[in-house]
Design an enzyme around this catalytic site. Structure first.
Site, mmCIF file in Angstrom:
data_model
loop_
_atom_site.group_PDB
_atom_site.id
_atom_site.type_symbol
_atom_site.label_atom_id
_atom_site.label_comp_id
_atom_site.label_asym_id
_atom_site.label_seq_id
_atom_site.Cartn_x
_atom_site.Cartn_y
_atom_site.Cartn_z
ATOM 1 N N THR A 80 0.840 -1.205 0.000
ATOM 2 C CA THR A 80 0.000 0.000 0.000
ATOM 3 C C THR A 80 0.876 1.258 0.000
ATOM 4 O O THR A 80 0.692 2.159 -0.818
ATOM 5 C CB THR A 80 -0.894 0.000 1.265
ATOM 6 O OG1 THR A 80 -1.610 -1.222 1.291
ATOM 7 C CG2 THR A 80 -1.854 1.161 1.283
ATOM 8 N N VAL A 81 1.826 1.321 0.910
ATOM 9 C CA VAL A 81 2.630 2.538 1.055
ATOM 10 C C VAL A 81 3.783 2.580 0.049
ATOM 11 O O VAL A 81 3.990 3.578 -0.639
ATOM 12 C CB VAL A 81 3.174 2.656 2.506
ATOM 13 C CG1 VAL A 81 3.956 3.952 2.674
ATOM 14 C CG2 VAL A 81 2.035 2.602 3.522
ATOM 15 N N ARG A 91 8.098 -9.217 -1.668
ATOM 16 C CA ARG A 91 8.093 -10.679 -1.611
ATOM 17 C C ARG A 91 7.981 -11.271 -3.014
ATOM 18 O O ARG A 91 8.728 -12.144 -3.387
ATOM 19 C CB ARG A 91 6.899 -11.139 -0.773
ATOM 20 C CG ARG A 91 7.310 -11.893 0.443
ATOM 21 C CD ARG A 91 6.130 -12.272 1.277
ATOM 22 N NE ARG A 91 4.994 -11.368 1.161
ATOM 23 C CZ ARG A 91 4.182 -11.071 2.156
ATOM 24 N NH1 ARG A 91 4.384 -11.611 3.332
ATOM 25 N NH2 ARG A 91 3.158 -10.260 1.985
ATOM 26 N N LYS A 121 2.583 4.345 19.413
ATOM 27 C CA LYS A 121 2.754 5.693 18.859
ATOM 28 C C LYS A 121 2.994 6.703 19.983
ATOM 29 O O LYS A 121 3.842 7.598 19.858
ATOM 30 C CB LYS A 121 1.514 6.075 18.029
ATOM 31 C CG LYS A 121 1.388 5.220 16.774
ATOM 32 C CD LYS A 121 0.022 5.397 16.130
ATOM 33 C CE LYS A 121 -0.122 4.562 14.875
ATOM 34 N NZ LYS A 121 -1.508 4.551 14.380
ATOM 35 N N GLY A 146 -3.523 5.313 5.217
ATOM 36 C CA GLY A 146 -3.881 5.370 3.799
ATOM 37 C C GLY A 146 -2.630 5.586 2.963
ATOM 38 O O GLY A 146 -1.638 6.161 3.429
#
Ligand code: NAP
Length: 436
Positions: A14-15, A46, A207, A304
């Site tokens: 995704t990132v 991968r 975090k 996101g």
């Protein structure tokens, strides 16, 4: 022409895939801003065969993350695999040991091994940038590390997990149960199949431990965070909070107290008028109370592809510009040890909800037990449950109390006595209040 910064990226999910796209799309702007081009020279994931919608022609496909980390042709190693162990950890260590700069979005790795990695970066002179690890697009690491380098910080708190905020928002706005909102979050891809890490507060704790280190100069320590998740929150709590002028949020709070730095994650009532209370859905927010300045609240997308890539690319741009800050804002040797704050010593206001048995003297008994612990009541609401036809239902009656500032120890002792008096049914609900 100044030589390009040569970047190697491990992880094209995704990132990672979005980072490759942004570097390509923003090439001219990045070159103008950094004074040199940023060029992706090597990637790995991968599966080489997987379709990713990326044009990787002219880019080397490395056989492993470690191969990129040790490639002499790579100046900056970008780790976007995730996980606190292999292969992300050893590859980052190898890159730092080789004197390269590292960019990562990996909060688990920074929370668990950040100190060791920061020491390696310091020793070999590379940067270790991890802006995307907390709050994705929100530039909170940079704000603490650089923007507020000259400001003492008293408290930092925030909504650091979009899944929990989404669930609490839907529960509040639609009166739905926790279970129904969690199922929706999973269907929409906001929550993992195993949501434990998010809803039990551990993601927020990782975090928070990173933010606390930057804010207070402490050694990053996830185990020093007191953690409670949102499973026990009911629509009734959210309705009562609303009536009393509050909202319930899962907050990570790190605060300087007379007894040391307190780090805690738990459902928290915040005044409806506060900036943090306005933050709804999957959005994240962090408020910083700096000495001598009004609070600063940063709000934005905490996850996101685009939001996370935005922060990763900004970190890479810093490397291209030659900007290097100590990973935790000061040399590792200057970071202080931190131990877990005993919650019994926490001081603040409390929301208490109890199911009072329907017999005479119950309210007086509860009031007496609180008074014995010097707990003063700011407001009290007693709700006769509705049968559904407008008539009062017989049976236990919810009693909701807001206390003035007191200690957790006093609250626990008072509630234990009330339970022993057998004037309430079940366990009392306790939510801490954070005032702005
Ligand atoms: N997604 C977000 O919104 C978000 C927000 C903030 C921070 N982050 C952080 O960003 C990082 C990446 O997250 P993501 O969502 O992009 O994860 P992801 O979509 O699962 O992508 C992970 C990538 O790593 C690759 N990979 C896994 N194991 C590997 C191995 N042994 N060797 C080489 N490559 C390997 C995968 O390869 P394949 O593609 O071939 O399977 C995939 O490309 C994590 O640290 C995460 O916590 C993510």
């Amino acid at each position: 022409m100044v030589a390009p910064l040569k970047v190697g990226i491990a992880g094209l999910g995704t990132v990672g895939a979005e980072v490759v796209r942004v570097i390509e799309r923003q090439a001219a702007t990045l070159t103008a801003r950094c004074g040199r081009p940023i060029k992706v020279v090597a990637v790995t994931a991968r599966s080489k065969a997987k379709k990713r919608g990326l044009d990787l022609r002219g880019i080397d496909w490395a056989k492993s993350p470690l191969a990129i980390a040790t490639d002499p042709n790579v100046d900056c190693f970008v780790e976007l695999i995730g996980g606190a162990g292999d292969p992300a950890g050893p590859a980052i260590e190898a890159a730092l040991a080789a004197g390269k700069s590292v960019v990562t979005a990996n909060k688990a790795l920074i929370a668990k091994h950040g100190l060791k990695l920061a020491a390696l970066a310091e020793k070999h002179g590379g940067a270790l940038n991890y802006e995307a690890a907390v709050g994705a697009a929100i530039p909170v690491i940079k704000t603490l590390r650089e923007g507020l380098a000259g400001t003492g910080i008293d408290r930092i708190y925030g909504i650091l997990n979009g899944t929990c905020n989404y669930i609490l928002t839907r529960m509040e706005q639609e009166g739905l149960s926790f279970e129904a909102c969690l199922a929706d979050a999973q269907r929409l891809g906001y929550a993992e199949a195993d949501p434990t890490f998010d809803i039990d507060g551990h993601d927020t704790a990782q975090k928070l431990s990173i933010l606390a280190s930057l804010a207070f100069g402490t050694k990053v320590s996830e185990s020093a965070v007191y953690v409670e998740g949102i499973r026990s929150i009911t629509p009734e709590d959210l309705r009562a909070a609303d009536d009393l002028g509050y909202r319930v949020k899962l907050l990570g709070v790190a605060v300087r107290t007379a007894k040391g730095i307190e780090q805690r994650v738990h459902p928290t009532m915040v005044p409806k008028t506060s900036s943090i209370a306005q933050v709804m859905g999957v959005t994240n927010a962090v408020t910083i109370d700096g000495q001598g300045i009004p609070p600063i609240t940063l709000v934005g997308a905490g996850a996101g592809a685009a939001a996370t890539a935005s922060a990763v690319v900004a970190d890479i741009a810093d490397v291209a510009r030659g900007i290097r800050a100590e990973p935790f804002g000061r040399p590792v040797a200057g970071l202080k040890a931190i131990s877990k704050a005993p919650m019994e010593r926490h001081e603040g206001g409390y929301y208490l909800r109890m199911l009072a048995r329907d017999h005479a003297g119950t309210a007086a008994t509860i009031a007496t037990r609180l008074a014995e612990q010097d707990i003063s009541i700011e407001s009290i609401v007693q709700r006769q449950p509705d049968r559904g036809d407008g008539k009062a239902k017989s049976g236990p009656v919810p009693v909701i109390l807001i206390t003035y500032a007191t200690s957790e120890d006093a609250v626990r002792r008072a509630l234990k006595a009330v339970q022993a008096d057998k004037v309430i049914s079940g366990r009392p609900q306790v939510i801490r209040i954070e005032k702005n």
